[in-house]
Design a protein around this motif. Structure first.
Motif, short mmCIF file in Angstrom:
data_model
loop_
_atom_site.label_atom_id
_atom_site.label_comp_id
_atom_site.label_asym_id
_atom_site.label_seq_id
_atom_site.Cartn_x
_atom_site.Cartn_y
_atom_site.Cartn_z
N THR A 58 62.22 102.79 -22.78
CA THR A 58 62.58 101.43 -23.18
C THR A 58 63.49 100.73 -22.16
OG1 THR A 58 64.44 102.31 -24.46
CG2 THR A 58 62.37 101.93 -25.64
N LYS A 59 63.87 101.45 -21.12
CA LYS A 59 64.76 100.87 -20.11
C LYS A 59 64.08 100.85 -18.74
CE LYS A 59 69.08 102.09 -22.44
NZ LYS A 59 70.24 103.01 -22.46
N SER A 60 64.46 99.86 -17.97
CA SER A 60 63.91 99.75 -16.62
C SER A 60 64.85 100.42 -15.63
CB SER A 60 63.71 98.27 -16.26
OG SER A 60 64.92 97.57 -16.39
N GLY A 61 64.44 100.44 -14.38
CA GLY A 61 65.28 101.03 -13.35
C GLY A 61 64.62 102.23 -12.69
N PHE A 62 65.19 102.63 -11.57
CA PHE A 62 64.69 103.78 -10.82
C PHE A 62 65.23 105.08 -11.43
CE2 PHE A 62 64.66 100.18 -7.94
CZ PHE A 62 63.41 100.29 -7.34
N SER A 63 64.47 106.13 -11.31
CA SER A 63 64.94 107.42 -11.81
C SER A 63 66.03 107.96 -10.90
CB SER A 63 63.78 108.42 -11.87
OG SER A 63 63.38 108.78 -10.55
N LEU A 64 66.75 108.96 -11.39
CA LEU A 64 67.78 109.60 -10.56
C LEU A 64 67.18 110.13 -9.27
CD1 LEU A 64 69.88 111.56 -13.21
CD2 LEU A 64 70.79 109.87 -11.60
N GLY A 65 65.99 110.68 -9.37
CA GLY A 65 65.35 111.24 -8.19
C GLY A 65 64.90 110.20 -7.18
N GLU A 66 64.65 108.99 -7.64
CA GLU A 66 64.20 107.90 -6.77
C GLU A 66 65.35 107.09 -6.18
OE1 GLU A 66 60.10 106.67 -9.17
OE2 GLU A 66 62.05 105.80 -9.75
N ALA A 67 66.53 107.23 -6.74
CA ALA A 67 67.61 106.28 -6.48
C ALA A 67 68.00 106.18 -5.00
CB ALA A 67 68.83 106.63 -7.33
N LEU A 68 68.18 107.30 -4.33
CA LEU A 68 68.65 107.26 -2.95
C LEU A 68 67.63 106.59 -2.02
CD1 LEU A 68 70.30 110.78 -2.53
CD2 LEU A 68 71.45 108.55 -2.50
N ALA A 69 66.37 106.95 -2.17
CA ALA A 69 65.34 106.35 -1.32
C ALA A 69 65.18 104.87 -1.63
CB ALA A 69 64.01 107.08 -1.51
N ALA A 70 65.23 104.52 -2.91
CA ALA A 70 65.10 103.11 -3.30
C ALA A 70 66.26 102.29 -2.76
CB ALA A 70 65.03 102.99 -4.82
N TYR A 71 67.46 102.84 -2.82
CA TYR A 71 68.63 102.13 -2.31
C TYR A 71 68.48 101.84 -0.82
CZ TYR A 71 73.56 100.82 -1.87
OH TYR A 71 74.72 100.12 -1.65
N GLU A 72 68.02 102.83 -0.08
CA GLU A 72 67.84 102.63 1.36
C GLU A 72 66.81 101.55 1.66
OE1 GLU A 72 69.43 103.74 4.19
OE2 GLU A 72 70.85 104.22 2.60
N LYS A 73 65.73 101.53 0.89
CA LYS A 73 64.71 100.50 1.09
C LYS A 73 65.26 99.11 0.76
CE LYS A 73 60.65 103.43 0.36
NZ LYS A 73 59.47 103.72 -0.50
N MET A 74 66.08 99.04 -0.28
CA MET A 74 66.67 97.75 -0.66
C MET A 74 67.59 97.21 0.43
SD MET A 74 65.47 96.80 -3.59
CE MET A 74 64.79 97.41 -5.15
N ARG A 75 68.24 98.11 1.15
CA ARG A 75 69.16 97.68 2.21
C ARG A 75 68.43 96.99 3.36
NH1 ARG A 75 72.86 102.38 4.30
NH2 ARG A 75 73.77 100.63 5.44
N ALA A 76 67.12 97.16 3.43
CA ALA A 76 66.36 96.57 4.53
C ALA A 76 66.08 95.08 4.33
CB ALA A 76 65.04 97.32 4.70
N TYR A 77 66.27 94.58 3.12
CA TYR A 77 66.04 93.15 2.88
C TYR A 77 67.18 92.35 3.50
CZ TYR A 77 62.41 94.28 -0.59
OH TYR A 77 61.28 94.72 -1.23
N PRO A 78 66.88 91.40 4.39
CA PRO A 78 67.95 90.68 5.11
C PRO A 78 68.89 89.87 4.21
CG PRO A 78 65.81 90.34 6.17
CD PRO A 78 65.54 91.02 4.88
N ASN A 79 68.37 89.34 3.11
CA ASN A 79 69.19 88.47 2.25
C ASN A 79 69.61 89.14 0.95
OD1 ASN A 79 67.53 86.52 4.08
ND2 ASN A 79 69.24 85.29 3.31
N ILE A 80 69.53 90.46 0.93
CA ILE A 80 70.05 91.23 -0.21
C ILE A 80 71.11 92.18 0.34
CG2 ILE A 80 69.54 93.00 -1.93
CD1 ILE A 80 66.77 91.75 -2.26
N ARG A 81 72.30 92.11 -0.21
CA ARG A 81 73.39 93.01 0.20
C ARG A 81 73.64 93.98 -0.95
NH1 ARG A 81 77.41 89.72 2.70
NH2 ARG A 81 77.81 88.90 0.61
N MET A 82 73.29 95.23 -0.74
CA MET A 82 73.49 96.23 -1.78
C MET A 82 74.98 96.59 -1.87
SD MET A 82 70.54 96.47 -3.00
CE MET A 82 70.90 97.77 -4.19
N ARG A 83 75.48 96.64 -3.12
CA ARG A 83 76.91 96.91 -3.33
C ARG A 83 77.17 98.16 -4.15
NH1 ARG A 83 80.43 93.03 -2.37
NH2 ARG A 83 81.63 94.90 -1.89
N GLY A 84 76.09 98.88 -4.59
CA GLY A 84 76.31 100.07 -5.39
C GLY A 84 75.24 100.26 -6.43
N LEU A 85 75.62 100.90 -7.54
CA LEU A 85 74.67 101.31 -8.57
C LEU A 85 75.10 100.84 -9.95
CD1 LEU A 85 74.35 105.08 -7.52
CD2 LEU A 85 72.83 103.21 -6.84
#
Length: 226
Positions: free
Chosen positions: A125-152
């Motif tokens: 019933t909830k969205s979001g990346f799994s614990l196992g996906e989180a690190l790789a997903a975070y790294e991919k998100m950092r590649a977007y020029p106009n998105i600044r990742m700040r944590g979880l």
């Protein structure tokens, strides 16, 4: 009552989390009136979070003196209403959303500060990346020029098993520590709501989202039949 609850909570978190980090209190303002929200701000709340884009926009000019967070599930067709108006989006839960955020933010010459949403309980019933996906997903998100990742960000499942919940919290903190060591922009582990925030803080959360413990029980509009 609101002012008293806010001041009591701020006093309780003043010493920081179990690691000595400052705890940011985000008042979750879903269904709350602008008067209630402004009362909380006057009592010391500096950050407020809305769950729905419609409420975010309706209250935007009626509430003053606090940083605006968006903490609910964000539909791609509603992204345009948040551009340039958010301090932090807590619910970056899929790449489709990141694509839309990037497109809109680039067009506005603005950078969206975001948290990666992690579905720590693997709840359907909830969205979001799994614990196992989180690190790789975070790294991919950092590649977007106009998105600044700040944590979880994460929401604990409802459970009476405190050891299970503690283990989930500690798993989140472990992942957060890894990304914090690699990303100088990472500053927030947003985890903890009115029913579980103390446990989350004991396990390393440094941002909590509280609604009912500040404002009291929510009053939903009466539904009419027919």
């Amino acid at each position: 009552m609101i002012a008293e609850n806010v001041q009591k909570t701020l006093a309780e978190i003043a010493g920081g989390n179990n690691l000595g980090e400052k705890i940011t209190l985000v008042a979750a303002t879903k269904t709350r009136t602008p008067d209630e929200i402004n009362e909380a701000i006057a009592a010391g709340v500096e950050d407020i979070g809305e769950n729905k884009v419609q409420e975010f926009t309706e209250k935007y000019d009626l509430v003053h003196g606090a940083r605006r967070h968006f903490i609910g599930h964000l539909q791609t067709n509603k992204v345009k209403y948040l551009i340039g108006k958010t301090h932090l989006i807590h619910s970056l839960d899929r790449f489709e959303l990141a694509d839309e955020l990037q497109k809109r933010a680039e067009k506005a010459a603005w950078t969206a500060d975001c948290l990666l949403e992690v579905n720590i309980g693997s709840e359907l019933t909830k969205s979001g990346f799994s614990l196992g996906e989180a690190l790789a997903a975070y790294e991919k998100m950092r590649a977007y020029p106009n998105i600044r990742m700040r944590g979880l960000m994460a929401m604990l499942p409802i459970s009476d098993d405190s050891q299970y919940l503690r283990s989930l919290c500690l798993s989140m903190r472990k992942i957060y520590d890894i990304i914090k060591n690699e990303d100088p922009n990472a500053a927030y582990l947003s985890m903890g709501m009115s029913g579980d925030w103390r446990l989350c803080v004991e396990c390393g959360s440094n941002m909590i989202r509280l609604g009912t413990s500040l404002f009291g029980a929510r009053k939903y509009p009466a539904q009419t039949n027919g």
